[in-house]
Design an enzyme around this catalytic site. Structure first.
Site, PDB file in Angstrom:
ATOM      1  N   LYS A 131       0.678   6.958 -11.837  1.00 29.06           N
ATOM      2  CA  LYS A 131      -0.446   7.458 -11.040  1.00 29.06           C
ATOM      3  C   LYS A 131      -1.145   8.643 -11.729  1.00 29.06           C
ATOM      4  O   LYS A 131      -2.360   8.818 -11.595  1.00 29.06           O
ATOM      5  CB  LYS A 131       0.023   7.831  -9.629  1.00 29.06           C
ATOM      6  CG  LYS A 131       0.508   6.624  -8.817  1.00 29.06           C
ATOM      7  CD  LYS A 131      -0.596   5.600  -8.616  1.00 29.06           C
ATOM      8  CE  LYS A 131      -0.171   4.438  -7.746  1.00 29.06           C
ATOM      9  NZ  LYS A 131      -1.251   3.441  -7.557  1.00 29.06           N
TER      10      LYS A 131
ATOM     11  N   ARG B 122      -3.221  -7.276   1.699  1.00 32.61           N
ATOM     12  CA  ARG B 122      -2.729  -6.481   2.834  1.00 32.61           C
ATOM     13  C   ARG B 122      -2.924  -4.996   2.549  1.00 32.61           C
ATOM     14  O   ARG B 122      -3.464  -4.628   1.506  1.00 32.61           O
ATOM     15  CB  ARG B 122      -1.246  -6.783   3.095  1.00 32.61           C
ATOM     16  CG  ARG B 122      -0.334  -6.498   1.901  1.00 32.61           C
ATOM     17  CD  ARG B 122       1.070  -6.999   2.213  1.00 32.61           C
ATOM     18  NE  ARG B 122       1.911  -7.092   1.044  1.00 32.61           N
ATOM     19  CZ  ARG B 122       2.825  -6.184   0.701  1.00 32.61           C
ATOM     20  NH1 ARG B 122       2.990  -5.106   1.422  1.00 32.61           N
ATOM     21  NH2 ARG B 122       3.565  -6.366  -0.375  1.00 32.61           N
TER      22      ARG B 122
ATOM     23  N   TYR C  78       6.574   5.965 -10.915  1.00 31.01           N
ATOM     24  CA  TYR C  78       5.340   5.883 -10.107  1.00 31.01           C
ATOM     25  C   TYR C  78       4.444   7.097 -10.373  1.00 31.01           C
ATOM     26  O   TYR C  78       3.226   6.954 -10.550  1.00 31.01           O
ATOM     27  CB  TYR C  78       5.757   5.808  -8.640  1.00 31.01           C
ATOM     28  CG  TYR C  78       4.650   5.591  -7.639  1.00 31.01           C
ATOM     29  CD1 TYR C  78       4.021   4.350  -7.506  1.00 31.01           C
ATOM     30  CD2 TYR C  78       4.256   6.611  -6.779  1.00 31.01           C
ATOM     31  CE1 TYR C  78       3.028   4.153  -6.550  1.00 31.01           C
ATOM     32  CE2 TYR C  78       3.273   6.423  -5.827  1.00 31.01           C
ATOM     33  CZ  TYR C  78       2.655   5.185  -5.715  1.00 31.01           C
ATOM     34  OH  TYR C  78       1.673   4.997  -4.767  1.00 31.01           O
TER      35      TYR C  78
ATOM     36  N   VAL D 190      -2.415  -8.834 -11.864  1.00 28.54           N
ATOM     37  CA  VAL D 190      -3.349  -7.944 -12.568  1.00 28.54           C
ATOM     38  C   VAL D 190      -2.707  -7.194 -13.735  1.00 28.54           C
ATOM     39  O   VAL D 190      -3.390  -6.459 -14.450  1.00 28.54           O
ATOM     40  CB  VAL D 190      -4.043  -6.941 -11.608  1.00 28.54           C
ATOM     41  CG1 VAL D 190      -5.059  -7.650 -10.735  1.00 28.54           C
ATOM     42  CG2 VAL D 190      -3.047  -6.159 -10.785  1.00 28.54           C
TER      43      VAL D 190
ATOM     44  N   SER E 174      -2.494   8.471  -6.595  1.00 31.38           N
ATOM     45  CA  SER E 174      -1.651   8.968  -5.497  1.00 31.38           C
ATOM     46  C   SER E 174      -1.473  10.461  -5.692  1.00 31.38           C
ATOM     47  O   SER E 174      -1.473  10.944  -6.833  1.00 31.38           O
ATOM     48  CB  SER E 174      -0.282   8.290  -5.548  1.00 31.38           C
ATOM     49  OG  SER E 174       0.634   8.978  -4.709  1.00 31.38           O
TER      50      SER E 174
ATOM     51  N   GLY F 109      -5.151  -6.544  -5.237  1.00 33.56           N
ATOM     52  CA  GLY F 109      -4.085  -6.335  -4.239  1.00 33.56           C
ATOM     53  C   GLY F 109      -4.630  -6.178  -2.837  1.00 33.56           C
ATOM     54  O   GLY F 109      -4.157  -5.330  -2.081  1.00 33.56           O
TER      55      GLY F 109
ATOM     56  N   ASN G  78      -6.627  -1.383  -6.962  1.00 27.96           N
ATOM     57  CA  ASN G  78      -5.775  -0.943  -5.851  1.00 27.96           C
ATOM     58  C   ASN G  78      -4.327  -1.426  -5.963  1.00 27.96           C
ATOM     59  O   ASN G  78      -3.422  -0.737  -5.492  1.00 27.96           O
ATOM     60  CB  ASN G  78      -6.385  -1.447  -4.529  1.00 27.96           C
ATOM     61  CG  ASN G  78      -5.396  -1.360  -3.384  1.00 27.96           C
ATOM     62  OD1 ASN G  78      -5.188  -0.295  -2.805  1.00 27.96           O
ATOM     63  ND2 ASN G  78      -4.731  -2.478  -3.060  1.00 27.96           N
TER      64      ASN G  78
HETATM   65  P1  NAP Z   1       1.187  -2.548  -0.210  1.00 33.20           P
HETATM   66  O1  NAP Z   1       1.048  -2.643   1.283  1.00 33.20           O
HETATM   67  O2  NAP Z   1       2.520  -2.740  -0.818  1.00 33.20           O
HETATM   68  O3  NAP Z   1       0.136  -3.592  -0.859  1.00 33.20           O
HETATM   69  C1  NAP Z   1       0.027  -3.722  -2.247  1.00 33.20           C
HETATM   70  C2  NAP Z   1      -0.750  -4.983  -2.553  1.00 33.20           C
HETATM   71  O4  NAP Z   1      -0.813  -5.114  -3.984  1.00 33.20           O
HETATM   72  C3  NAP Z   1      -0.079  -6.232  -2.008  1.00 33.20           C
HETATM   73  O5  NAP Z   1      -1.045  -7.081  -1.450  1.00 33.20           O
HETATM   74  C4  NAP Z   1       0.557  -6.819  -3.250  1.00 33.20           C
HETATM   75  O6  NAP Z   1       0.725  -8.223  -3.225  1.00 33.20           O
HETATM   76  C5  NAP Z   1      -0.449  -6.452  -4.312  1.00 33.20           C
HETATM   77  N1  NAP Z   1       0.125  -6.541  -5.653  1.00 33.20           N
HETATM   78  C6  NAP Z   1       1.323  -6.055  -6.079  1.00 33.20           C
HETATM   79  N2  NAP Z   1       1.507  -6.363  -7.374  1.00 33.20           N
HETATM   80  C7  NAP Z   1       0.406  -7.043  -7.769  1.00 33.20           C
HETATM   81  C8  NAP Z   1       0.007  -7.634  -8.995  1.00 33.20           C
HETATM   82  N3  NAP Z   1       0.776  -7.560 -10.089  1.00 33.20           N
HETATM   83  N4  NAP Z   1      -1.186  -8.271  -9.064  1.00 33.20           N
HETATM   84  C9  NAP Z   1      -2.001  -8.343  -7.960  1.00 33.20           C
HETATM   85  N5  NAP Z   1      -1.658  -7.806  -6.771  1.00 33.20           N
HETATM   86  C10 NAP Z   1      -0.471  -7.172  -6.686  1.00 33.20           C
HETATM   87  O7  NAP Z   1       0.659  -1.158  -0.752  1.00 33.20           O
HETATM   88  P2  NAP Z   1      -0.373  -0.107  -0.129  1.00 33.20           P
HETATM   89  O8  NAP Z   1       0.413   0.920   0.591  1.00 33.20           O
HETATM   90  O9  NAP Z   1      -1.484  -0.811   0.543  1.00 33.20           O
HETATM   91  O10 NAP Z   1      -0.882   0.586  -1.482  1.00 33.20           O
HETATM   92  C11 NAP Z   1      -2.086   0.215  -2.138  1.00 33.20           C
HETATM   93  C12 NAP Z   1      -2.328   1.168  -3.281  1.00 33.20           C
HETATM   94  O11 NAP Z   1      -2.385   2.506  -2.772  1.00 33.20           O
HETATM   95  C13 NAP Z   1      -1.229   1.168  -4.336  1.00 33.20           C
HETATM   96  O12 NAP Z   1      -1.780   1.366  -5.623  1.00 33.20           O
HETATM   97  C14 NAP Z   1      -0.388   2.358  -3.952  1.00 33.20           C
HETATM   98  O13 NAP Z   1       0.326   2.877  -5.041  1.00 33.20           O
HETATM   99  C15 NAP Z   1      -1.460   3.312  -3.473  1.00 33.20           C
HETATM  100  N6  NAP Z   1      -0.964   4.368  -2.587  1.00 33.20           N
HETATM  101  C16 NAP Z   1      -0.352   4.083  -1.406  1.00 33.20           C
HETATM  102  C17 NAP Z   1       0.097   5.115  -0.597  1.00 33.20           C
HETATM  103  C18 NAP Z   1       0.766   4.879   0.718  1.00 33.20           C
HETATM  104  O14 NAP Z   1       1.237   5.856   1.327  1.00 33.20           O
HETATM  105  N7  NAP Z   1       0.854   3.666   1.230  1.00 33.20           N
HETATM  106  C19 NAP Z   1      -0.078   6.433  -1.006  1.00 33.20           C
HETATM  107  C20 NAP Z   1      -0.707   6.696  -2.218  1.00 33.20           C
HETATM  108  C21 NAP Z   1      -1.153   5.640  -2.999  1.00 33.20           C
HETATM  109  P3  NAP Z   1       2.069  -8.882  -2.580  1.00 33.20           P
HETATM  110  O15 NAP Z   1       1.804  -8.954  -1.137  1.00 33.20           O
HETATM  111  O16 NAP Z   1       2.167 -10.216  -3.247  1.00 33.20           O
HETATM  112  O17 NAP Z   1       3.204  -7.980  -2.931  1.00 33.20           O
END
Ligand code: NAP
Length: 250
Positions: A159, A15, A155, A64, A142, A12, A90
């Protein structure tokens, strides 16, 4: 932190936090395989940015949460670079809903993409790491998996599951010179949190002792540390990167 010559997969990483992790590992010297799902342009852009850092990189598109895709991504990596040193799990999604309104599909989708993917990627990567007798696995959990959050039962379960999984596998492979850890971010400024109303984001910021949302870079720095030789004796741990929000208040 010197990762020169290491090979990493970041799932992932088209972005958000994933892209920043991929860039940080590359800055530290690693060659990085960029995985993403959906349209290829974001992953291609991450690869271009890595190549500007004079590291090798390639896109390995795939879902994934599907074993066949995962095995193909790992096999492509080993075929291209001869080894796999670092796996960063990720990729993740949210489908928020209060429990009584949560559909079976909301539950299954989040558990599959956020938790089953970690099992599939880790199992596939370990086949190579065990043979190599070295490796680093870092999964993005998370703080919601630690302290819970209304509207995120799916979620939070996924997590929290990552944390149990991390501890179990850390014990399984510690004697093979492989560490398995989790990073638990708090509220990080990415598309995932930008989709929330401004009022809700401000409310969140007010609850964070540091006073502001974290950046993808804050998470990437923690991941790079856990991937480094300096962290060789750290395994089965959860490193929170949350500006203090999980500490609770007096
Ligand atoms: P994001 O901006 O939504 O990016 C998620 C990425 O994962 C995107 O590039 C997405 O691709 C990809 N993805 C989704 N489903 C997938 C799949 N089945 N196979 C391969 N790639 C896939 O999220 P983020 O905020 O960067 O979060 C990244 C990680 O950190 C996640 O696990 C999230 O739960 C965790 N997290 C985030 C936060 C926060 O505040 N942002 C806090 C705690 C934990 P597409 O572009 O095609 O959708």
């Amino acid at each position: 932190m010197d990762l020169t010559g290491k090979t990493a997969i970041v799932t992932g990483s088209g972005r958000g936090i994933g892209r920043e992790i991929a860039l940080k590992l590359a800055e530290a010297g690693a060659n990085v395989v960029v995985n993403d799902f959906g349209i290829p342009e974001p992953a291609n852009e991450t690869v271009e940015q890595i190549k500007k850092l004079q590291r090798q990189s390639m896109v390995a598109m795939g879902d994934v949460s599907q074993a066949a895709d995962v095995n193909r991504i790992v096999d492509m990596t080993v075929a291209a670079y001869g080894k796999l040193d670092i796996l960063v799990n990720n990729a993740g999604i949210t489908r928020d809903q209060l429990l009584l309104r949560m559909s079976d599909d909301d539950w299954d989708k989040v558990l599959t993409v956020d938790l089953k993917s970690v099992f599939l990627c880790t199992r596939s990567a370990l086949r190579h790491m065990i043979r190599q007798r070295s490796g680093r696995i870092i999964s993005i959990s998370s703080i919601v998996g630690i302290i819970g959050n209304a509207g995120q039962a799916n979620y939070a379960s996924a997590k929290a599951g990552i944390i149990g999984f991390t501890k179990a596998i850390a014990k399984e492979v510690a004697s093979r010179n492989i560490t398995v850890n989790a990073v638990a971010p708090g509220f990080i400024d990415t598309a995932m949190t930008q989709q929330l109303p401004e009022e809700r984001r401000q409310e969140m910021a007010n609850k964070i002792p540091a006073g502001y949302l974290g950046t993808p870079r804050d998470v990437a720095e923690a991941v790079a540390f856990l991937a480094s030789d300096e962290a060789r004796y750290i395994t089965g741990q959860v490193l929170t990167v949350d500006g203090g929000i999980s500490l609770g208040k007096l």
